[in-house]
Structure formats: structure tokens, C-alpha cells
Design an enzyme around this catalytic site. Structure first.
Site, PDB file in Angstrom:
ATOM      1  N   ARG A 213       0.840  -1.200   0.000  1.00 34.09           N
ATOM      2  CA  ARG A 213       0.000   0.000   0.000  1.00 34.09           C
ATOM      3  C   ARG A 213       0.876   1.250   0.000  1.00 34.09           C
ATOM      4  NH1 ARG A 213      -5.529  -1.685   2.144  1.00 34.09           N
ATOM      5  NH2 ARG A 213      -5.564  -3.723   1.139  1.00 34.09           N
ATOM      6  N   GLU A 215       0.454   4.122   0.875  1.00 40.26           N
ATOM      7  CA  GLU A 215      -0.189   5.143   1.704  1.00 40.26           C
ATOM      8  C   GLU A 215       0.896   6.006   2.335  1.00 40.26           C
ATOM      9  OE1 GLU A 215      -2.305   2.687   4.441  1.00 40.26           O
ATOM     10  OE2 GLU A 215      -3.829   2.118   2.977  1.00 40.26           O
ATOM     11  N   ARG A 221       0.037   2.651  13.322  1.00 40.45           N
ATOM     12  CA  ARG A 221      -0.807   1.544  12.898  1.00 40.45           C
ATOM     13  C   ARG A 221      -0.815   1.300  11.379  1.00 40.45           C
ATOM     14  NH1 ARG A 221      -6.721   3.272  14.489  1.00 40.45           N
ATOM     15  NH2 ARG A 221      -5.797   3.633  16.524  1.00 40.45           N
ATOM     16  N   HIS A 222       0.004   2.039  10.643  1.00 43.66           N
ATOM     17  CA  HIS A 222       0.058   1.830   9.189  1.00 43.66           C
ATOM     18  C   HIS A 222       1.449   1.411   8.746  1.00 43.66           C
ATOM     19  CE1 HIS A 222      -3.606   4.337   9.198  1.00 43.66           C
ATOM     20  NE2 HIS A 222      -3.913   3.604   8.147  1.00 43.66           N
ATOM     21  N   GLU A 357      -9.155  -0.859  13.668  1.00 45.55           N
ATOM     22  CA  GLU A 357      -9.715  -1.752  12.651  1.00 45.55           C
ATOM     23  C   GLU A 357      -8.701  -2.861  12.354  1.00 45.55           C
ATOM     24  OE1 GLU A 357     -10.442  -0.014   8.688  1.00 45.55           O
ATOM     25  OE2 GLU A 357      -9.804  -1.967   7.942  1.00 45.55           O
ATOM     26  N   SER A 360     -11.569  -5.808   7.345  1.00 44.17           N
ATOM     27  CA  SER A 360     -12.704  -5.302   6.575  1.00 44.17           C
ATOM     28  C   SER A 360     -13.207  -6.432   5.700  1.00 44.17           C
ATOM     29  CB  SER A 360     -12.290  -4.155   5.642  1.00 44.17           C
ATOM     30  OG  SER A 360     -12.035  -2.989   6.365  1.00 44.17           O
ATOM     31  N   ARG A 408      -1.824  -5.818  12.475  1.00 48.03           N
ATOM     32  CA  ARG A 408      -2.765  -5.121  13.368  1.00 48.03           C
ATOM     33  C   ARG A 408      -3.241  -6.032  14.492  1.00 48.03           C
ATOM     34  NH1 ARG A 408      -5.914  -0.934  10.538  1.00 48.03           N
ATOM     35  NH2 ARG A 408      -4.333   0.414   9.608  1.00 48.03           N
TER      36      ARG A 408
HETATM   37  O1  4AD Z   1      -9.491  -2.719   4.942  1.00 49.41           O
HETATM   38  P1  4AD Z   1      -8.646  -3.265   3.847  1.00 49.41           P
HETATM   39  O2  4AD Z   1      -7.993  -2.298   2.952  1.00 49.41           O
HETATM   40  O3  4AD Z   1      -9.573  -4.274   3.054  1.00 49.41           O
HETATM   41  C1  4AD Z   1      -9.161  -5.023   1.970  1.00 49.41           C
HETATM   42  O4  4AD Z   1      -8.031  -5.098   1.564  1.00 49.41           O
HETATM   43  C2  4AD Z   1     -10.243  -5.859   1.362  1.00 49.41           C
HETATM   44  N1  4AD Z   1      -9.762  -6.453   0.095  1.00 49.41           N
HETATM   45  C3  4AD Z   1     -10.628  -6.924   2.336  1.00 49.41           C
HETATM   46  C4  4AD Z   1     -11.777  -7.717   1.850  1.00 49.41           C
HETATM   47  O5  4AD Z   1     -11.696  -8.913   1.725  1.00 49.41           O
HETATM   48  N2  4AD Z   1     -12.883  -7.054   1.604  1.00 49.41           N
HETATM   49  O6  4AD Z   1      -7.519  -4.184   4.476  1.00 49.41           O
HETATM   50  C5  4AD Z   1      -7.853  -5.262   5.304  1.00 49.41           C
HETATM   51  C6  4AD Z   1      -7.079  -5.188   6.606  1.00 49.41           C
HETATM   52  C7  4AD Z   1      -7.354  -3.942   7.426  1.00 49.41           C
HETATM   53  O7  4AD Z   1      -8.510  -4.075   8.220  1.00 49.41           O
HETATM   54  C8  4AD Z   1      -6.093  -3.864   8.256  1.00 49.41           C
HETATM   55  O8  4AD Z   1      -6.143  -4.786   9.318  1.00 49.41           O
HETATM   56  C9  4AD Z   1      -5.037  -4.331   7.282  1.00 49.41           C
HETATM   57  O9  4AD Z   1      -5.690  -5.136   6.331  1.00 49.41           O
HETATM   58  N3  4AD Z   1      -4.408  -3.187   6.621  1.00 49.41           N
HETATM   59  C10 4AD Z   1      -3.323  -2.553   7.092  1.00 49.41           C
HETATM   60  N4  4AD Z   1      -2.566  -2.763   8.167  1.00 49.41           N
HETATM   61  C11 4AD Z   1      -1.511  -1.954   8.383  1.00 49.41           C
HETATM   62  N5  4AD Z   1      -1.162  -0.948   7.557  1.00 49.41           N
HETATM   63  C12 4AD Z   1      -1.893  -0.674   6.449  1.00 49.41           C
HETATM   64  N6  4AD Z   1      -1.529   0.304   5.628  1.00 49.41           N
HETATM   65  C13 4AD Z   1      -3.035  -1.508   6.179  1.00 49.41           C
HETATM   66  N7  4AD Z   1      -3.945  -1.555   5.180  1.00 49.41           N
HETATM   67  C14 4AD Z   1      -4.763  -2.577   5.480  1.00 49.41           C
HETATM   68 MG    MG Z   2     -10.677  -1.420   5.824  1.00 47.15          MG
END
Ligand code: 4AD
Ligand code: MG
Length: 433
Positions: A213, A215, A221-222, A357, A360, A408
Site C-alpha cells: 500500500r 499510503e 498503525r500503518h 480496525e 474489513s 494489526r
Molecule cells: O481494509 P482493507 O484495505 O480491506 C481489503 O483489503 C479488502 N480487500 C478486504 C476484503 O476482503 N474485503 O484491508 C484489510 C485489513 C485492514 O482491516 C487492516 O487490518 C489491514 O488489512 N491493513 C493494514 N494494516 C496496516 N497498515 C496498512 N496500511 C493496512 N492496510 C490494510
Molecule cells: Mg478497511
């Protein structure tokens, strides 16, 4: 090279000849009496050399040993009530296997505490501390328990590509790479591929996977590289069938972690065992609760970090639950593949754990026409998703799934920040080691 690990040396072995290998944790020199505290995966053991009983050559050799060097020690096990754990080793032979330079980049005994950056820069040495190794032993257990749970419940483990041609979560958070003469991206998630598996008849799939990602967040937490367990399930009635699987999975994972008694003792942490059912609360109710508590969130906005924290606290105070599902999210803040519930709401949910979170998920759209409509609505180009949409045109069952972020989960389980539970974290500033 070794006959035993240090934790296997007990007073019962009194009189036995053993071979031990490990790092020199500490050396104490009391003149005629010298102690080496040797450290290995099992813990610590005291090596005791006494003038008169131990030969001169060994006594002299000990003077030249630097901390954190690796030794092989052949010696005799002797019961001694005054030694740690009631036992010590009288050395017969000491071999220098690998000499450590000094000064050390980190103090493994932790008399001098290092900051997280120094620790991460010297992760190989940071993990020599039993507490830090414990984090990663628990992490291994978490992944193992998760995988076993899914296999036991009929899921098939898959591996999808990490080099992809188009965004899977929409948005701009993609790392571009050059793929021969074309542009490609690192996968944000296996989303599109696990969904395509729903058109194959495998019905229940999962992947232990890496998300990339791009980001710009710089938070506790990221990360830019994430480990997750991704799950997709066919023939669901609605998103509640998916929530039920995630509920059982997370309870199993937390229970599994709580069984790491040794590691938790070393870390001085306790893990609360979750109870079923995990509290479920709608997005609308969450917004009301937050607004009642002075945290104003507009309907249709995602929860920011502060809102998540406040919610975590309230869920604990009012419902005594560290875990909670937030259901029925507004459609517009969820990705294009999310099944609408009606014009306003979606069949998407999040799982929160102590104010963060961790997952998702949702029921997905399985009708190709609606899918194209939603892709366009998000200002994405359906042509880029042809390979994916095509899998919906020849028999696609209703389906849904989730992604559970393992970093997480670990940070919340142990109340640490995310960088501490990842071996070599990738964030805005870190690309090495
Ligand atoms: O919420 P996210 O972005 O959801 C998806 O990727 C969907 N494809 C999931 C699905 O099946 N619908 O990412 C899922 C989880 C988040 O809740 C978080 O726990 C973790 O992945 N996550 C991260 N953890 C740490 N740093 C980040 N930048 C994260 N991005 C997502
Ligand atoms: Mg999410």
C-alpha cells in the site's frame, strides 16, 4: 553441534556430560570465580569456572571472550541450589565459534535501552532479547492457528499474483513498477483473484498474503507492506455468513495466542479471551455514539484514528467487549466490489479490536452488470477490469469475504505499535534492512 538447549538442563541431569551452543549474554569475573551466562533459544544457563578445579587454559580463555560471541561448551551438569534454576555447567572445553566485535550496536541485556529505530536497524541483534523473540513466536502461532482453523473448515489455500496490471482496491495507493516494457503494480490485496476463484467451484479459499500500500501515513498503525489472511466464501446468504466465519477465526486466533504461556510471561502480558457472540453494531449507531461523546463524525465519513480510539473505549465500557463488528457501512466509502444493501448502505463490515480496525469485509457484487456500473461510479475504467468481470459472466455464485490484518492483530494483542510486531517493517522512511 549441541546435545541440549539450556532449558533442557535441569538438576535431574546432575553428573551428565553435555554440549551447549549459544551467545555470551554476560561474563562475570570475580577473580578466582568466573561466570558465563550463555543464551540460546531455550533461555539462559550459567557456566561456572573456578580456579583450582577448572584448568588454567580455560580460565585464561574466558578473559578474552567478548559479549555476544558464540561459544560451544562441553561440560558437566552440576546441581547447585545457588545457581539460577538450580543448576550450572562446569566447563571442560570452550570453543570460540564466532567472535563478536565490540562495542555492540545494541545492549542485549537491556541495561541500556535502545530506541525503536536503533533496534530495527539491528533487528538481528534485537531478536536475541527473549521478549522480542517472544513476539515473533506468538506471531508464528497466530498464523498457524489461523491457517489450521481455515483448513479444518474446508478452505483451500491459494496463492495469487503480487505483480498486477490494475488496482484491486481502487484509489491511488499503488506502487508502480516496471514490468519489462509495461507498467505494472504491486498488489494491494488478492481481492480480484480470490473473487475469481468463486467462479471455479472451489467455494472456500484463503491466502496468507502480503498487501503493498503506497499510503503516505506515518502512524503507529500503518505500514506500506502488510501481512494479512484473506478469505473468500461462495454461496453465502448475506454478509452475516462471512461475519460468522471471521468471528470464529479471530476467537480461535486470540485463544491460540493466549496459550503461548512462556512467551506471555516473558513479555509480562495478559490476553483477554473473547466471548461469543462478538458485539455487532451498525455504522449509524456508531456515528450516534461518537457524536454523543463529543466526537463529531459526518454521516458518510470513515472513522478517523481518534474516532476509532473513542469507539474502542466505549465498546469496552458499555459492552465489555474488546472486539466488535461495525456493520452496514455507507456504500460510497467502500470499494467498487461491495454489495449494495440499498441506495445508501452496503453489506460491508469492519472488525474492531481495542480501538483499531483489524479487518474489513463484505458480501460482494456477483452480477456483472451491476459490477460494471459500480466500477464506473467510482471513476474507474471497466476495460482495465475485463479479466475480472469476465469471470462473472459464466456462472458466479453469491459470495463474500474479508481481509484480516495480522500486523494489526499482533499489535493489538500485545499493546505494541505496528513496527514492533513486524520483523523488517516497511514504512515511509524504512526500506532497509
Ligand atoms: O481494509 P482493507 O484495505 O480491506 C481489503 O483489503 C479488502 N480487500 C478486504 C476484503 O476482503 N474485503 O484491508 C484489510 C485489513 C485492514 O482491516 C487492516 O487490518 C489491514 O488489512 N491493513 C493494514 N494494516 C496496516 N497498515 C496498512 N496500511 C493496512 N492496510 C490494510
Ligand atoms: Mg478497511
Amino acid at each position: 553441534m549441541r546435545s541440549h538447549y539450556s532449558d533442557e538442563i535441569t538438576p535431574k541431569l546432575d553428573g551428565r556430560e553435555v554440549s551447549l551452543c549459544g551467545w555470551v549474554h554476560e561474563i562475570r569475573d570475580l577473580g578466582g570465580l568466573k561466570f558465563i551466562i550463555l543464551r540460546d533459544r531455550g533461555g539462559f544457563i550459567q557456566i561456572t569456572a573456578k580456579k583450582g578445579t577448572t584448568n588454567e587454559e580455560i580460565m585464561n580463555k574466558i578473559d578474552k571472550i567478548s559479549k555476544e560471541s558464540i561459544l560451544k561448551i562441553d561440560g558437566l551438569v552440576v546441581r547447585n541450589d545457588k545457581a539460577p534454576r538450580g543448576v550450572e555447567i562446569i566447563p571442560r572445553k570452550i570453543y570460540m565459534i564466532s567472535r563478536a566485535k565490540s562495542p555492540l550496536p545494541l545492549d542485549v541485556t537491556q541495561k541500556v535501552r535502545a530506541d525503536l529505530d536503533t533496534r530495527l536497524n539491528n533487528r538481528f541483534m534485537d531478536l536475541r532479547k527473549p521478549e522480542i523473540a517472544s513476539i515473533f513466536k506468538i506471531r508464528s502461532k497466530v498464523l498457524n492457528v489461523g491457517r489450521n482453523f481455515l483448513i479444518r473448515n474446508g478452505f483451500i489455500e491459494i496463492n495469487s499474483p503480487k505483480i498486477i496490471a490494475s488496482a484491486s482496491e481502487g484509489g491511488t495507493e499503488l506502487f508502480p513498477i516496471s514490468y519489462f516494457d509495461r507498467e505494472a503494480f504491486l498488489a494491494q490485496s488478492p481481492q480480484l483473484y480470490k473473487q475469481m476463484m468463486m467462479a471455479t467451484g472451489l467455494d472456500r479459499v484463503f491466502e496468507v498474503t502480503t498487501y503493498f500500500r503506497a499510503e503516505e501515513h506515518d502512524t503507529r498503525r500503518h505500514l506500506n507492506e502488510v501481512t494479512a489472511i484473506d478469505v473468500e466464501i461462495a454461496f453465502i446468504r448475506d454478509e452475516n455468513d462471512v461475519i460468522n466465519v471471521l468471528e470464529d477465526l479471530i476467537i480461535e486466533i486470540i485463544n491460540g495466542a493466549s496459550e503461548c504461556h512462556n512467551e506471555l510471561k516473558i513479555l509480562k502480558k495478559e490476553i483477554e479471551i473473547p466471548k461469543k457472540p462478538i458485539k455487532r453494531i451498525t455504522y449509524d449507531r456508531v456515528i450516534d455514539i461518537l457524536n454523543d461523546n463529543g466526537k463529531m463524525i459526518e454521516w458518510g465519513d470513515d472513522l478517523d484514528t481518534e474516532a476509532e480510539k473513542i469507539l474502542g473505549r466505549i465498546m469496552m465500557e458499555e459492552f465489555n467487549s474488546e472486539l466488535y463488528f461495525i456493520t452496514k457501512y455507507p456504500l460510497e466509502i467502500k470499494p467498487f466490489y461491495t454489495m449494495p444493501d440499498n441506495e445508501k448502505y452496503s453489506r460491508a463490515f469492519d472488525l474492531g479490536y481495542k480501538g483499531v480496525e483489524i479487518s474489513s469485509g463484505s458480501q460482494r457484487i456477483h452480477d456483472p452488470e451491476l459490477l460494471v456500473e459500480r466500477i464506473k461510479k467510482k471513476n474507474l475504467n471497466p476495460e482495465n477490469f475485463e479479466f475480472y468481470i469476465n469471470a462473472f459472466r459464466y456462472g458466479m455464485p453469491p459470495h463474500g469475504g474479508f481481509g484480516l490484518g495480522i500486523d494489526r492483530v499482533m499489535m493489538q494483542l500485545l499493546d505494541l505499535q505496528i513496527r514492533e510486531v513486524v520483523l523488517f517493517p516497511r514504512d515511509r522512511h524504512r526500506l532497509t534492512p
